[in-house]
Design a protein around this motif. Structure first.
Motif, mmCIF file in Angstrom:
data_model
loop_
_atom_site.group_PDB
_atom_site.id
_atom_site.type_symbol
_atom_site.label_atom_id
_atom_site.label_comp_id
_atom_site.label_asym_id
_atom_site.label_seq_id
_atom_site.Cartn_x
_atom_site.Cartn_y
_atom_site.Cartn_z
ATOM 1 N N ALA A 1 -2.730 3.633 4.835
ATOM 2 C CA ALA A 1 -2.565 4.949 4.213
ATOM 3 C C ALA A 1 -2.606 4.848 2.691
ATOM 4 C CB ALA A 1 -1.243 5.571 4.674
ATOM 5 N N LEU A 2 -1.996 3.804 2.144
ATOM 6 C CA LEU A 2 -2.020 3.610 0.694
ATOM 7 C C LEU A 2 -3.430 3.277 0.209
ATOM 8 C CD1 LEU A 2 1.240 1.500 0.327
ATOM 9 C CD2 LEU A 2 0.873 3.776 -0.641
ATOM 10 N N LEU A 3 -4.127 2.421 0.956
ATOM 11 C CA LEU A 3 -5.473 2.015 0.556
ATOM 12 C C LEU A 3 -6.468 3.161 0.661
ATOM 13 C CD1 LEU A 3 -5.700 -1.509 2.276
ATOM 14 C CD2 LEU A 3 -5.181 -0.996 -0.116
ATOM 15 N N ASP A 4 -6.264 4.054 1.626
ATOM 16 C CA ASP A 4 -7.218 5.143 1.862
ATOM 17 C C ASP A 4 -6.963 6.359 0.972
ATOM 18 O OD1 ASP A 4 -8.385 3.592 3.809
ATOM 19 O OD2 ASP A 4 -7.316 4.543 5.473
ATOM 20 N N ASP A 5 -5.826 6.401 0.291
ATOM 21 C CA ASP A 5 -5.488 7.551 -0.554
ATOM 22 C C ASP A 5 -6.344 7.527 -1.823
ATOM 23 O OD1 ASP A 5 -4.375 9.456 -2.228
ATOM 24 O OD2 ASP A 5 -2.310 9.021 -1.631
ATOM 25 N N PRO A 6 -7.198 8.509 -2.037
ATOM 26 C CA PRO A 6 -8.082 8.494 -3.226
ATOM 27 C C PRO A 6 -7.321 8.623 -4.537
ATOM 28 C CG PRO A 6 -8.235 10.594 -2.074
ATOM 29 C CD PRO A 6 -7.431 9.682 -1.186
ATOM 30 N N GLY A 7 -6.049 9.033 -4.462
ATOM 31 C CA GLY A 7 -5.247 9.159 -5.669
ATOM 32 C C GLY A 7 -4.613 7.860 -6.107
ATOM 33 N N ASN A 8 -4.825 6.790 -5.327
ATOM 34 C CA ASN A 8 -4.230 5.493 -5.647
ATOM 35 C C ASN A 8 -5.266 4.541 -6.224
ATOM 36 O OD1 ASN A 8 -1.736 6.292 -4.656
ATOM 37 N ND2 ASN A 8 -2.054 5.379 -2.637
ATOM 38 N N ARG A 9 -4.841 3.742 -7.171
ATOM 39 C CA ARG A 9 -5.623 2.605 -7.665
ATOM 40 C C ARG A 9 -4.899 1.355 -7.205
ATOM 41 N NH1 ARG A 9 -9.074 -0.990 -8.813
ATOM 42 N NH2 ARG A 9 -10.055 -1.148 -10.865
ATOM 43 N N CYS A 10 -5.331 0.798 -6.085
ATOM 44 C CA CYS A 10 -4.622 -0.314 -5.445
ATOM 45 C C CYS A 10 -5.140 -1.653 -5.964
ATOM 46 C CB CYS A 10 -4.792 -0.250 -3.927
ATOM 47 S SG CYS A 10 -4.083 1.237 -3.183
ATOM 48 N N VAL A 11 -4.207 -2.541 -6.279
ATOM 49 C CA VAL A 11 -4.547 -3.880 -6.747
ATOM 50 C C VAL A 11 -3.593 -4.871 -6.093
ATOM 51 C CG1 VAL A 11 -5.458 -3.086 -8.967
ATOM 52 C CG2 VAL A 11 -3.027 -3.697 -8.762
ATOM 53 N N ASP B 1 -9.011 1.962 -16.484
ATOM 54 C CA ASP B 1 -9.230 1.444 -15.133
ATOM 55 C C ASP B 1 -8.521 2.281 -14.079
ATOM 56 O OD1 ASP B 1 -10.759 -1.097 -15.666
ATOM 57 O OD2 ASP B 1 -8.994 -1.479 -16.902
ATOM 58 N N LEU B 2 -7.477 2.989 -14.492
ATOM 59 C CA LEU B 2 -6.763 3.846 -13.535
ATOM 60 C C LEU B 2 -7.501 5.150 -13.291
ATOM 61 C CD1 LEU B 2 -3.002 3.458 -14.593
ATOM 62 C CD2 LEU B 2 -4.219 2.341 -12.721
ATOM 63 N N ALA B 3 -8.159 5.683 -14.307
ATOM 64 C CA ALA B 3 -8.882 6.951 -14.179
ATOM 65 C C ALA B 3 -7.977 8.036 -13.595
ATOM 66 C CB ALA B 3 -10.151 6.767 -13.324
ATOM 67 N N CYS B 4 -6.764 8.143 -14.164
ATOM 68 C CA CYS B 4 -5.793 9.172 -13.782
ATOM 69 C C CYS B 4 -5.242 8.997 -12.360
ATOM 70 C CB CYS B 4 -6.393 10.576 -13.925
ATOM 71 S SG CYS B 4 -6.856 10.987 -15.621
ATOM 72 N N ARG B 5 -5.440 7.833 -11.763
ATOM 73 C CA ARG B 5 -4.872 7.562 -10.444
ATOM 74 C C ARG B 5 -3.545 6.809 -10.578
ATOM 75 N NH1 ARG B 5 -9.913 4.482 -7.912
ATOM 76 N NH2 ARG B 5 -10.036 3.852 -10.109
ATOM 77 N N ARG B 6 -2.782 6.784 -9.503
ATOM 78 C CA ARG B 6 -1.515 6.061 -9.495
ATOM 79 C C ARG B 6 -1.772 4.582 -9.240
ATOM 80 N NH1 ARG B 6 3.082 6.818 -4.828
ATOM 81 N NH2 ARG B 6 1.240 6.340 -3.554
ATOM 82 N N LEU B 7 -1.156 3.742 -10.042
ATOM 83 C CA LEU B 7 -1.287 2.302 -9.840
ATOM 84 C C LEU B 7 -0.384 1.862 -8.698
ATOM 85 C CD1 LEU B 7 -2.429 -0.439 -10.754
ATOM 86 C CD2 LEU B 7 -0.500 -0.613 -12.356
ATOM 87 N N VAL B 8 -0.977 1.189 -7.706
ATOM 88 C CA VAL B 8 -0.229 0.653 -6.565
ATOM 89 C C VAL B 8 -0.457 -0.852 -6.546
ATOM 90 C CG1 VAL B 8 0.083 0.680 -4.058
ATOM 91 C CG2 VAL B 8 -0.516 2.793 -5.260
ATOM 92 N N VAL B 9 0.636 -1.602 -6.712
ATOM 93 C CA VAL B 9 0.543 -3.060 -6.783
ATOM 94 C C VAL B 9 1.086 -3.673 -5.501
ATOM 95 C CG1 VAL B 9 1.244 -5.141 -8.019
ATOM 96 C CG2 VAL B 9 0.781 -3.032 -9.294
ATOM 97 N N PHE B 10 0.254 -4.422 -4.804
ATOM 98 C CA PHE B 10 0.672 -5.146 -3.604
ATOM 99 C C PHE B 10 1.099 -6.556 -4.012
ATOM 100 C CE2 PHE B 10 -1.858 -1.763 -1.876
ATOM 101 C CZ PHE B 10 -1.312 -1.497 -0.632
ATOM 102 N N LEU B 11 2.230 -7.006 -3.457
ATOM 103 C CA LEU B 11 2.738 -8.345 -3.735
ATOM 104 C C LEU B 11 3.024 -9.052 -2.419
ATOM 105 C CD1 LEU B 11 4.550 -6.125 -5.678
ATOM 106 C CD2 LEU B 11 4.854 -8.256 -6.915
ATOM 107 N N LEU B 12 2.592 -10.296 -2.292
ATOM 108 C CA LEU B 12 2.866 -11.109 -1.113
ATOM 109 C C LEU B 12 4.174 -11.861 -1.349
ATOM 110 C CD1 LEU B 12 -0.719 -12.511 -0.504
ATOM 111 C CD2 LEU B 12 0.360 -10.541 0.587
ATOM 112 N N ASP B 13 5.181 -11.526 -0.574
ATOM 113 C CA ASP B 13 6.505 -12.125 -0.766
ATOM 114 C C ASP B 13 6.687 -13.245 0.253
ATOM 115 O OD1 ASP B 13 9.075 -12.454 -1.829
ATOM 116 O OD2 ASP B 13 9.950 -11.132 -0.317
ATOM 117 N N ALA B 14 6.377 -14.464 -0.178
ATOM 118 C CA ALA B 14 6.443 -15.630 0.705
ATOM 119 C C ALA B 14 6.260 -16.867 -0.154
ATOM 120 C CB ALA B 14 5.344 -15.564 1.766
ATOM 121 N N THR B 15 6.386 -18.033 0.458
ATOM 122 C CA THR B 15 6.035 -19.258 -0.253
ATOM 123 C C THR B 15 4.532 -19.245 -0.515
ATOM 124 O OG1 THR B 15 5.629 -20.477 1.800
ATOM 125 C CG2 THR B 15 7.888 -20.517 0.920
ATOM 126 N N TRP B 16 4.067 -20.072 -1.459
ATOM 127 C CA TRP B 16 2.639 -20.084 -1.756
ATOM 128 C C TRP B 16 1.782 -20.408 -0.529
ATOM 129 C CZ3 TRP B 16 0.251 -18.019 -5.718
ATOM 130 C CH2 TRP B 16 0.986 -17.753 -6.877
#
Length: 258
Positions: A72-82, A102-117
């Protein structure tokens, strides 16, 4: 019978989240937590950081290809997902490689992997939708201050420290506001102080049988693997401009996956 805190899952007399208060951000943070981190790691900083940020969400799993919330977050055109993940192709916010344009008026959504490397790499390998995301990174301004865990390389930080560094550069870039940078560090201090006190108490079973070593005296990964990770994290050699300063074990606590 011990009463457990419903937020941090620690016994209430030792609860480290009592000083938490919400820190609003324009950026949406999405913590993708490995099951081992979720079930086994009481000192996990991903959950702690999520509790501090009301504009965040946390999901557990290893393969997020069919995860409905992520989709849902990735498909939302109002999001700039990284994806916050270092590497040669990642855009370095510390170097000004990601701006408001780079945002072009979109919301920045930052994905983080929370685990060991190693587990974070596996999560990424299992999730083609995350592989397709543009990647961002930053240049750490200080080595990790994690005392109760050892980072594999100088450029590696805990999830909490990584979010702190990211918010600092987002504010410098005019992409967000970060008015209370001391809060994350203060809670990180409290969490580690409780762990250290428990480890030093001989009457507490189940804790370490020896003291934690000085972070400055710990050795990093060596050989081909260590060199590859240095290059991967873009860590400059010690003594060169931009290299993180040596750890100061006497200092107070201000700052990938951890």
């Amino acid at each position: 019978m011990r009463i457990m805190c419903y937020r941090c899952f620690w016994p209430q007399p030792l609860c480290w989240c009592s000083s938490l208060h919400p820190m609003p951000t324009a950026t949406r943070f999405v913590f993708l937590m490995h099951p081992k981190e979720f079930k086994e790691e009481k000192a996990g900083t991903g959950r702690l950081t999520h509790l501090c940020l009301p504009n965040s969400e946390l999901h557990m799993g290893t393969d997020f290809t069919r995860d409905e919330a992520v989709a849902a977050l990735l498909d939302d055109p109002g999001n700039r997902c990284v994806l916050l993940y270092p590497g040669r192709e990642a855009r370095n916010l510390s170097a000004g490689e990601f701006t408001a344009a780079d945002l072009a008026c979109r919301r920045l959504v930052v994905f983080l992997l929370d685990a060991t490397w190693p587990l974070a790499r596996k999560m990424l390998r299992l999730s083609p939708n995350l592989q397709a995301l543009p990647r961002i990174m930053f240049t750490p301004t200080a080595p990790s201050r994690y005392i109760i865990k050892q980072q594999p390389q100088p450029g590696c930080l805990s999830t909490l420290e990584a979010v702190h560094e990211l918010l600092v550069v987002l504010e410098q870039s005019g992409l967000d506001r970060y008015p209370e940078p001391a809060q994350l560090h203060g809670i990180f201090d409290r969490l580690q102080r409780i762990q250290l006190e428990c480890a030093a108490d001989p009457n507490r079973g189940g804790y370490r049988r020896q003291a934690y070593s000085d972070p400055a005296a710990r050795t990093k990964s060596r050989g081909e693997r260590g060199n590859r990770r240095d290059n991967y994290l873009k860590v400059p050699p010690a003594g060169t401009p931009g290299a993180p300063p040596p750890a100061d074990p006497t200092a107070g606590s201000p700052a990938g996956p951890a």
